[in-house]
Design a protein around this motif. Structure first.
Motif, short mmCIF file in Angstrom:
data_model
loop_
_atom_site.label_atom_id
_atom_site.label_comp_id
_atom_site.label_asym_id
_atom_site.label_seq_id
_atom_site.Cartn_x
_atom_site.Cartn_y
_atom_site.Cartn_z
N GLU A 34 0.81 -1.22 0.00
CA GLU A 34 0.00 0.00 0.00
C GLU A 34 0.85 1.27 0.00
OE1 GLU A 34 -2.95 1.83 3.24
OE2 GLU A 34 -3.76 0.04 2.27
N ASN A 35 1.85 1.32 0.87
CA ASN A 35 2.70 2.52 0.94
C ASN A 35 3.46 2.74 -0.36
OD1 ASN A 35 1.88 3.07 3.53
ND2 ASN A 35 3.65 2.13 4.52
N ASP A 36 3.88 1.65 -1.00
CA ASP A 36 4.61 1.78 -2.25
C ASP A 36 3.70 2.25 -3.39
OD1 ASP A 36 6.99 0.99 -1.09
OD2 ASP A 36 6.72 -1.13 -1.57
N LEU A 37 2.44 1.82 -3.34
CA LEU A 37 1.48 2.31 -4.32
C LEU A 37 1.34 3.83 -4.22
CD1 LEU A 37 -1.30 -0.41 -4.14
CD2 LEU A 37 -0.05 0.23 -6.20
N ILE A 38 1.25 4.31 -2.99
CA ILE A 38 1.10 5.75 -2.77
C ILE A 38 2.36 6.49 -3.17
CG2 ILE A 38 0.75 7.52 -1.00
CD1 ILE A 38 -0.92 5.40 0.54
N GLU A 39 3.51 5.92 -2.84
CA GLU A 39 4.78 6.61 -3.09
C GLU A 39 5.23 6.54 -4.55
OE1 GLU A 39 9.44 6.63 -1.50
OE2 GLU A 39 7.97 5.28 -0.59
N TRP A 40 4.96 5.41 -5.21
CA TRP A 40 5.52 5.20 -6.55
C TRP A 40 4.47 5.09 -7.65
CZ3 TRP A 40 10.65 5.74 -6.73
CH2 TRP A 40 11.39 5.49 -5.57
N PHE A 41 3.41 4.32 -7.41
CA PHE A 41 2.46 4.02 -8.48
C PHE A 41 1.54 5.21 -8.78
CE2 PHE A 41 -1.05 2.04 -10.70
CZ PHE A 41 -0.45 1.03 -11.44
N THR A 42 0.98 5.79 -7.74
CA THR A 42 0.06 6.91 -7.97
C THR A 42 0.73 8.11 -8.64
OG1 THR A 42 -1.32 6.19 -6.11
CG2 THR A 42 -1.59 8.47 -6.85
N PRO A 43 1.96 8.49 -8.24
CA PRO A 43 2.64 9.56 -8.98
C PRO A 43 2.83 9.23 -10.46
CG PRO A 43 3.70 9.24 -6.86
CD PRO A 43 2.71 8.12 -7.02
N LEU A 44 3.08 7.96 -10.78
CA LEU A 44 3.19 7.54 -12.18
C LEU A 44 1.87 7.80 -12.92
CD1 LEU A 44 4.61 4.23 -13.58
CD2 LEU A 44 2.25 4.83 -14.04
N VAL A 45 0.76 7.42 -12.29
CA VAL A 45 -0.55 7.64 -12.90
C VAL A 45 -0.79 9.12 -13.15
CG1 VAL A 45 -3.05 7.37 -12.61
CG2 VAL A 45 -1.50 5.55 -11.84
N LYS A 46 -0.44 9.94 -12.18
CA LYS A 46 -0.64 11.38 -12.32
C LYS A 46 0.25 11.97 -13.41
CE LYS A 46 -0.82 13.70 -8.43
NZ LYS A 46 -0.49 14.11 -7.05
N ARG A 47 1.48 11.48 -13.52
CA ARG A 47 2.37 11.96 -14.58
C ARG A 47 1.81 11.62 -15.96
NH1 ARG A 47 6.41 10.09 -11.08
NH2 ARG A 47 6.66 8.15 -12.28
N LEU A 48 1.36 10.38 -16.12
CA LEU A 48 0.80 9.98 -17.40
C LEU A 48 -0.46 10.79 -17.72
CD1 LEU A 48 1.17 6.07 -17.24
CD2 LEU A 48 2.45 7.63 -18.72
N ALA A 49 -1.30 11.00 -16.72
CA ALA A 49 -2.54 11.74 -16.93
C ALA A 49 -2.29 13.19 -17.33
CB ALA A 49 -3.41 11.69 -15.67
#
Length: 254
Positions: free
Chosen positions: A119-134
């Motif tokens: 969960e913490n890694d999703l918040i730290e790494w995955f979600t920022p990736l989604v926001k960058r792509l968006a």
């Protein structure tokens, strides 16, 4: 070959083969990534192999497609889920390429990896990736982003969830029809992770907007998700929000 040189051999061969003019040799090399990773070990795979793949600018779609597929099952070779985030960088790059099948495979692999991340890694790494792509300048990045929100959303804190819903709403109104088509076709996945109150407000508003889009393909893709959305709603809400759309479309397209 000496024991000092031996560990360098796999990565050196990979580099040579990925620069070869023969596409079949490059493709074979990508297909052997797991073998190369085992030879290198987890630490060197993280520190050398993955960065090299991130910088690989092969312009052949078949090679890039193979890379996107291989990376989706690469978590064991980088040291397990605690290091899964290192795989995001090369896949993020593949999400921006022109060829649709490469982007789709990269999104699929990101979803596989994200579903296993902590969960913490999703918040730290995955979600920022989604926001960058968006927020990507090229529509290809924004198209890819739409398929990742359902992975990022559940683990996000409330303020971040609000931001993600807002960003998805913006993608539903993107200037590029290709982005709106992707938002429409992925809306039901995102909706399945959203809380009931926001489903009835935010998500259904996005749905209604998409079903009134000026592009036929966007409207049709939105309606294709009716059944999945309807299962998420209470019967009375489904009758009020989904049924009129179906009736309208049946009259227009029959």
């Amino acid at each position: 070959m000496s024991t000092v040189e031996a560990p360098l051999y796999p990565i050196a061969v990979l580099i040579d083969e990925l620069k070869n003019d023969d596409i079949q040799l490059r493709l074979n090399s990508i297909r052997r990534l797991s073998t190369i990773a085992r030879a290198l070990g987890e630490e060197r795979t993280r520190s050398e192999l993955i960065p090299f793949l991130s910088e690989n600018n092969d312009d052949d779609d078949e090679v890039l497609l193979a890379m996107a597929e291989e990376l989706g099952v690469f978590i064991p070779y980088v040291g397990g889920v605690e290091h899964a985030h290192v795989l995001l960088t090369p896949l993020e790059t593949l999400c921006t390429v022109e060829e649709t099948c490469v982007r789709d495979k990269a999104v699929e692999s990101l979803c596989k990896i994200g579903s296993q991340m902590r969960e913490n890694d999703l918040i730290e790494w995955f979600t920022p990736l989604v926001k960058r792509l968006a927020a990507g300048e090229w529509f290809t990045a924004r198209v890819s982003a739409c398929g990742l929100f359902h992975i990022a959303y559940p683990s996000a804190p409330e303020t971040l969830k609000t931001e993600l819903r807002s960003i998805y709403g913006q993608l539903c109104q993107d200037d590029m029809p290709m982005v709106r088509r992707s938002a429409a076709s992925n809306l039901w996945k995102f909706a399945g992770t959203v809380e009931s109150a926001h489903l009835k407000a935010d998500i259904m508003q996005m749905f209604e907007d998409l079903t009134q889009d000026d592009q036929d393909t966007v409207r049709l893709l939105a309606v294709e998700g009716c059944a999945a959305l309807g299962k998420l709603l209470e019967p009375q809400d489904c009758a009020a929000r989904i049924l009129p759309v179906i009736v309208n479309f049946s009259q227009v397209y029959v």
